[in-house]
Structures are given as C-alpha cells and as structure tokens.
Design a protein around this motif. Structure first.
Motif, PDB file in Angstrom:
ATOM      1  N   LEU A 115      60.727  14.595  61.516  1.00 58.66           N
ATOM      2  CA  LEU A 115      60.056  14.716  60.225  1.00 58.66           C
ATOM      3  C   LEU A 115      59.351  16.061  60.156  1.00 58.66           C
ATOM      4  O   LEU A 115      59.113  16.692  61.183  1.00 58.66           O
ATOM      5  N   THR A 116      58.983  16.452  58.948  1.00 60.23           N
ATOM      6  CA  THR A 116      58.145  17.639  58.812  1.00 60.23           C
ATOM      7  C   THR A 116      56.695  17.212  59.018  1.00 60.23           C
ATOM      8  O   THR A 116      56.334  16.051  58.751  1.00 60.23           O
ATOM      9  N   PRO A 117      55.847  18.124  59.479  1.00 57.75           N
ATOM     10  CA  PRO A 117      54.417  17.782  59.581  1.00 57.75           C
ATOM     11  C   PRO A 117      53.834  17.322  58.247  1.00 57.75           C
ATOM     12  O   PRO A 117      52.965  16.451  58.209  1.00 57.75           O
ATOM     13  N   ALA A 118      54.326  17.866  57.145  1.00 58.22           N
ATOM     14  CA  ALA A 118      53.848  17.448  55.823  1.00 58.22           C
ATOM     15  C   ALA A 118      54.183  15.989  55.551  1.00 58.22           C
ATOM     16  O   ALA A 118      53.354  15.244  54.993  1.00 58.22           O
ATOM     17  N   ALA A 132      57.220   4.276  50.787  1.00 55.44           N
ATOM     18  CA  ALA A 132      58.194   3.525  51.588  1.00 55.44           C
ATOM     19  C   ALA A 132      58.442   4.270  52.896  1.00 55.44           C
ATOM     20  O   ALA A 132      58.152   5.458  53.007  1.00 55.44           O
ATOM     21  N   VAL A 133      58.954   3.522  53.865  1.00 53.27           N
ATOM     22  CA  VAL A 133      59.350   4.111  55.151  1.00 53.27           C
ATOM     23  C   VAL A 133      60.717   3.532  55.498  1.00 53.27           C
ATOM     24  O   VAL A 133      60.895   2.311  55.468  1.00 53.27           O
ATOM     25  N   GLU A 136      61.886   3.219  63.365  1.00 54.62           N
ATOM     26  CA  GLU A 136      62.471   3.085  64.706  1.00 54.62           C
ATOM     27  C   GLU A 136      62.218   4.344  65.535  1.00 54.62           C
ATOM     28  O   GLU A 136      61.816   4.256  66.703  1.00 54.62           O
ATOM     29  N   ALA A 137      62.411   5.515  64.933  1.00 54.60           N
ATOM     30  CA  ALA A 137      62.191   6.769  65.651  1.00 54.60           C
ATOM     31  C   ALA A 137      60.724   6.930  66.034  1.00 54.60           C
ATOM     32  O   ALA A 137      60.406   7.364  67.144  1.00 54.60           O
ATOM     33  N   MET A 138      59.813   6.556  65.138  1.00 52.17           N
ATOM     34  CA  MET A 138      58.385   6.643  65.445  1.00 52.17           C
ATOM     35  C   MET A 138      58.024   5.721  66.602  1.00 52.17           C
ATOM     36  O   MET A 138      57.279   6.117  67.507  1.00 52.17           O
ATOM     37  N   VAL A 181      59.415   7.203  69.938  1.00 56.30           N
ATOM     38  CA  VAL A 181      58.628   8.344  70.417  1.00 56.30           C
ATOM     39  C   VAL A 181      57.282   7.876  70.965  1.00 56.30           C
ATOM     40  O   VAL A 181      56.820   8.349  72.000  1.00 56.30           O
ATOM     41  N   LEU A 182      56.647   6.929  70.280  1.00 54.28           N
ATOM     42  CA  LEU A 182      55.319   6.469  70.689  1.00 54.28           C
ATOM     43  C   LEU A 182      55.363   5.294  71.670  1.00 54.28           C
ATOM     44  O   LEU A 182      54.319   4.849  72.140  1.00 54.28           O
ATOM     45  N   GLU A 183      56.575   4.788  71.921  1.00 52.31           N
ATOM     46  CA  GLU A 183      56.756   3.633  72.811  1.00 52.31           C
ATOM     47  C   GLU A 183      55.838   2.488  72.389  1.00 52.31           C
ATOM     48  O   GLU A 183      55.014   1.999  73.163  1.00 52.31           O
ATOM     49  N   CYS A 184      55.993   2.095  71.123  1.00 47.10           N
ATOM     50  CA  CYS A 184      55.158   1.029  70.574  1.00 47.10           C
ATOM     51  C   CYS A 184      55.997   0.126  69.677  1.00 47.10           C
ATOM     52  O   CYS A 184      57.187   0.377  69.472  1.00 47.10           O
ATOM     53  N   GLN A 185      55.371  -0.878  69.137  1.00 45.16           N
ATOM     54  CA  GLN A 185      56.012  -1.808  68.213  1.00 45.16           C
ATOM     55  C   GLN A 185      55.630  -1.438  66.775  1.00 45.16           C
ATOM     56  O   GLN A 185      54.582  -0.815  66.551  1.00 45.16           O
TER      57      GLN A 185
END
Length: 68
Positions: A27-30, A42-43, A49-51, A54-58
């Motif tokens: 993603l862009t920082p913006a 919306a997401v 899934e990518a977030m 990367v963060l190794e979270c649910q």
C-alpha cells in the motif's frame, strides 16, 4: 463509524514504521493513513490478509466494532 481500525496499536507493538508496513503490505503510506484515521469505506480481503501476514496477527486484532 462503528468499526475502528487498530493498525497503530499493532505497529507500535512491533515497533514498525508506517512506511515499512506500507511497503511490505503493498500500500502507499497515504492509504495506510486513510485506514488508520478511520476514513476508509472498505478493505479488500486480500489487503486484510496481507496486513495480517505482515503483522502476524488475526483480523480481529486490526478491526474492532464499537457501539455508536
């Protein structure tokens, strides 16, 4: 908006910058700022899934429903 995005909490736990997170997620920082500030409408599941990867979270670690 009753859904709150908690990216900032997870980034702080991992001492990860927004720039590094944005790059690793694709993603862009913006756009990360739009998510963090609650302005996103919306997401995509692929982005969520990518977030989480990367963060190794649910997903529940990133999204919280709060009553108006």
């Amino acid at each position: 908006m009753p859904i709150v995005v908690r990216i900032d909490v997870e980034l702080a736990k991992r001492k990860m910058s927004v720039g590094e997170f944005a790059e690793r997620v694709g993603l862009t920082p913006a756009n990360v700022a739009v998510l963090k500030n609650g302005r996103a409408k919306a997401v995509r599941f692929s982005t969520l899934e990518a977030m989480c990867r990367v963060l190794e979270c649910q997903p529940g670690d990133l999204l919280e429903w709060v009553e108006d």
